[in-house]
Design a protein around this motif. Structure first.
Motif, PDB file in Angstrom:
ATOM      1  N   ARG A  39       0.825  -1.210   0.000  1.00 37.47           N
ATOM      2  CA  ARG A  39       0.000   0.000   0.000  1.00 37.47           C
ATOM      3  C   ARG A  39       0.864   1.268   0.000  1.00 37.47           C
ATOM      4  O   ARG A  39       0.349   2.375  -0.107  1.00 37.47           O
ATOM      5  N   GLY A  40       2.157   1.069   0.208  1.00 33.58           N
ATOM      6  CA  GLY A  40       3.047   2.220   0.268  1.00 33.58           C
ATOM      7  C   GLY A  40       3.069   2.884   1.630  1.00 33.58           C
ATOM      8  O   GLY A  40       3.503   4.036   1.763  1.00 33.58           O
ATOM      9  N   GLY A  41       2.591   2.180   2.642  1.00 35.31           N
ATOM     10  CA  GLY A  41       2.589   2.738   4.003  1.00 35.31           C
ATOM     11  C   GLY A  41       3.981   2.689   4.625  1.00 35.31           C
ATOM     12  O   GLY A  41       4.881   2.032   4.099  1.00 35.31           O
ATOM     13  N   ILE A  42       4.131   3.386   5.740  1.00 34.31           N
ATOM     14  CA  ILE A  42       5.416   3.347   6.456  1.00 34.31           C
ATOM     15  C   ILE A  42       5.393   2.143   7.390  1.00 34.31           C
ATOM     16  O   ILE A  42       4.474   2.012   8.211  1.00 34.31           O
ATOM     17  N   LEU A  43       6.397   1.303   7.293  1.00 32.11           N
ATOM     18  CA  LEU A  43       6.447   0.137   8.177  1.00 32.11           C
ATOM     19  C   LEU A  43       7.146   0.501   9.491  1.00 32.11           C
ATOM     20  O   LEU A  43       7.984   1.400   9.522  1.00 32.11           O
ATOM     21  N   PRO A  44       6.789  -0.244  10.565  1.00 30.93           N
ATOM     22  CA  PRO A  44       7.510  -0.011  11.831  1.00 30.93           C
ATOM     23  C   PRO A  44       8.996  -0.263  11.613  1.00 30.93           C
ATOM     24  O   PRO A  44       9.370  -1.139  10.823  1.00 30.93           O
ATOM     25  N   GLU A  45       9.812   0.466  12.336  1.00 28.89           N
ATOM     26  CA  GLU A  45      11.266   0.304  12.237  1.00 28.89           C
ATOM     27  C   GLU A  45      11.653  -1.132  12.649  1.00 28.89           C
ATOM     28  O   GLU A  45      12.326  -1.834  11.928  1.00 28.89           O
ATOM     29  N   HIS A  46      11.181  -1.545  13.834  1.00 32.50           N
ATOM     30  CA  HIS A  46      11.409  -2.918  14.295  1.00 32.50           C
ATOM     31  C   HIS A  46      10.075  -3.506  14.727  1.00 32.50           C
ATOM     32  O   HIS A  46       9.272  -2.823  15.342  1.00 32.50           O
ATOM     33  N   VAL A  47       9.889  -4.782  14.413  1.00 32.85           N
ATOM     34  CA  VAL A  47       8.711  -5.499  14.908  1.00 32.85           C
ATOM     35  C   VAL A  47       9.228  -6.650  15.770  1.00 32.85           C
ATOM     36  O   VAL A  47       9.898  -7.551  15.281  1.00 32.85           O
ATOM     37  N   TYR A  48       8.968  -6.557  17.070  1.00 33.64           N
ATOM     38  CA  TYR A  48       9.395  -7.614  17.987  1.00 33.64           C
ATOM     39  C   TYR A  48       8.198  -8.512  18.255  1.00 33.64           C
ATOM     40  O   TYR A  48       7.114  -8.022  18.584  1.00 33.64           O
ATOM     41  N   THR A  49       8.403  -9.823  18.128  1.00 31.10           N
ATOM     42  CA  THR A  49       7.271 -10.723  18.373  1.00 31.10           C
ATOM     43  C   THR A  49       7.614 -11.686  19.504  1.00 31.10           C
ATOM     44  O   THR A  49       8.718 -12.226  19.558  1.00 31.10           O
ATOM     45  N   GLY A  50       6.632 -11.870  20.368  1.00 31.53           N
ATOM     46  CA  GLY A  50       6.856 -12.751  21.513  1.00 31.53           C
ATOM     47  C   GLY A  50       5.601 -13.484  21.910  1.00 31.53           C
ATOM     48  O   GLY A  50       4.557 -13.364  21.263  1.00 31.53           O
ATOM     49  N   VAL A  51       5.718 -14.251  22.966  1.00 29.36           N
ATOM     50  CA  VAL A  51       4.567 -15.017  23.450  1.00 29.36           C
ATOM     51  C   VAL A  51       4.354 -14.790  24.936  1.00 29.36           C
ATOM     52  O   VAL A  51       5.289 -14.498  25.678  1.00 29.36           O
TER      53      VAL A  51
END
Ligand code: PEP
Ligand code: MG
Length: 324
Positions: A168-180
């Motif tokens: 879509r041409g949006g700005i992505l997050p700089e970092h995406v941290y994923t956890g549980v």
């Protein structure tokens, strides 16, 4: 917040022997986020995103969620906010969804189980969060994961939303941290595989204790039968903490235990360095940490871990009293 704790706001949560513990708050509604500032918390270790869903008359759409998450990130002012994806079912009901008629709702169709079966719910939530971030870092945490494959599936949905936003041409997050959230014992027995995949782990001690001991977390008849302050439960948590540490994966505790000074003392004693708790608990926990010697507590806790008892609470209490 009491004046006595307000004074502690800018002081570090550091033990007498110099061990620093990161204290964060648990949040649900928007006004909780103002407490980051008033408590001097390091951030929000658990944002229960289902709470705003529960107080509405209908399920919020993507723009409504996006607006909310924007406000949340704005109020956090650069401090990390761990977004726990929607955890409904069990003790958290959505009034507009109707009753599910389950015999064991806590062990039923809830949290990530609903989200993987009805992926549109999770995808919309993640889409709203990605859009709200506008390039800022995000932390996404999936609740009630019982199998590593469920984490993979949830993460895949997140990746799809990131790809979508990119197209879509949006700005992505700089970092995406994923956890549980670590709250189902089965997952604790799969740490080898899990720790290769996650950026962080947060122990949900409320559900973990409920499932570890098969005791309803809301049932007064059994609430005192088992204790997190037992050699077994503490030993179990210590093994989880040690494994995360060896794998270099940050681990925190965000269940109610982290907010009780005595429990928090024991958690620090078995090696936890990150705790997240309700905002009013932060001052008392910080005060406790600033008055304890990590070395002495660790020594004491490890010495009582060998005693086969249902609870070592009285011993820990006596220790805490003796040591100020
Ligand atoms: C937990 O289970 O410990 C937890 C923090 O999540 P919740 O209390 O929202 O289930
Ligand atoms: Mg839980």
């Amino acid at each position: 917040i009491k004046a006595q704790y307000a004074q502690l706001k800018d002081l570090p949560a550091k033990t007498l022997d110099g061990i620093e513990v990161s204290l964060s708050i648990n949040a649900g509604l928007l006004f909780d986020f103002d407490q980051i500032e008033t408590t001097g918390a390091n951030g929000v270790g658990l944002y229960r995103t289902e709470v705003p869903f529960m107080v509405r008359a209908e399920f919020p759409d993507v723009p409504a969620q996006r607006t909310l998450y924007e406000k949340v990130l704005d109020r956090a002012n650069g401090k990390p906010v761990v977004f726990r994806t929607i955890d409904v079912g069990g003790d958290k009901v959505l009034p507009y969804w109707g009753e599910l008629d389950e015999e064991n709702p806590a062990m039923g169709w809830r949290a990530i189980r609903i989200c993987l079966d009805r992926p549109a719910i999770l995808r919309q939530q993640l889409r709203a969060l990605i859009q709200a971030a506008q390039g800022r870092d995000i932390h996404v945490m999936f609740p009630m994961i019982a199998e590593v494959e469920e984490f993979d599936a949830a993460k895949k949905l997140l990746q799809r939303e990131l790809d979508r936003e990119k197209e879509r041409g949006g700005i992505l997050p700089e970092h995406v941290y994923t956890g549980v959230m670590l709250e189902v014992p089965a997952l604790a027995l799969q740490l080898d595989k899990l720790l290769k995949r996650v950026d962080f782990v947060s122990v949900g001690s409320n559900d973990l204790m409920q499932f570890l001991y098969a005791t309803d977390r809301g049932n007064a008849h059994v609430s005192e039968r088992y204790d997190i302050l037992s050699p077994f439960a503490l030993g179990f948590l210590k093994s989880v903490r040690d494994r995360c540490d060896q794998a270099n994966v940050p681990v925190s505790v965000c269940g109610a235990a982290a907010g009780n000074p005595l429990e928090a003392m024991a958690l620090v004693g078995i090696g936890f360095r990150r705790l997240s708790m309700p905002p009013p608990a932060l001052g008392p926990v910080k005060e406790m940490i600033r008055s304890m010697s990590e070395r002495q507590v660790a020594q004491f806790v490890h010495s009582v871990l060998e005693i086969p008892r249902v609870s070592i609470r009285p011993r820990l209490k006596a220790f805490a009293k003796d040591h100020g």
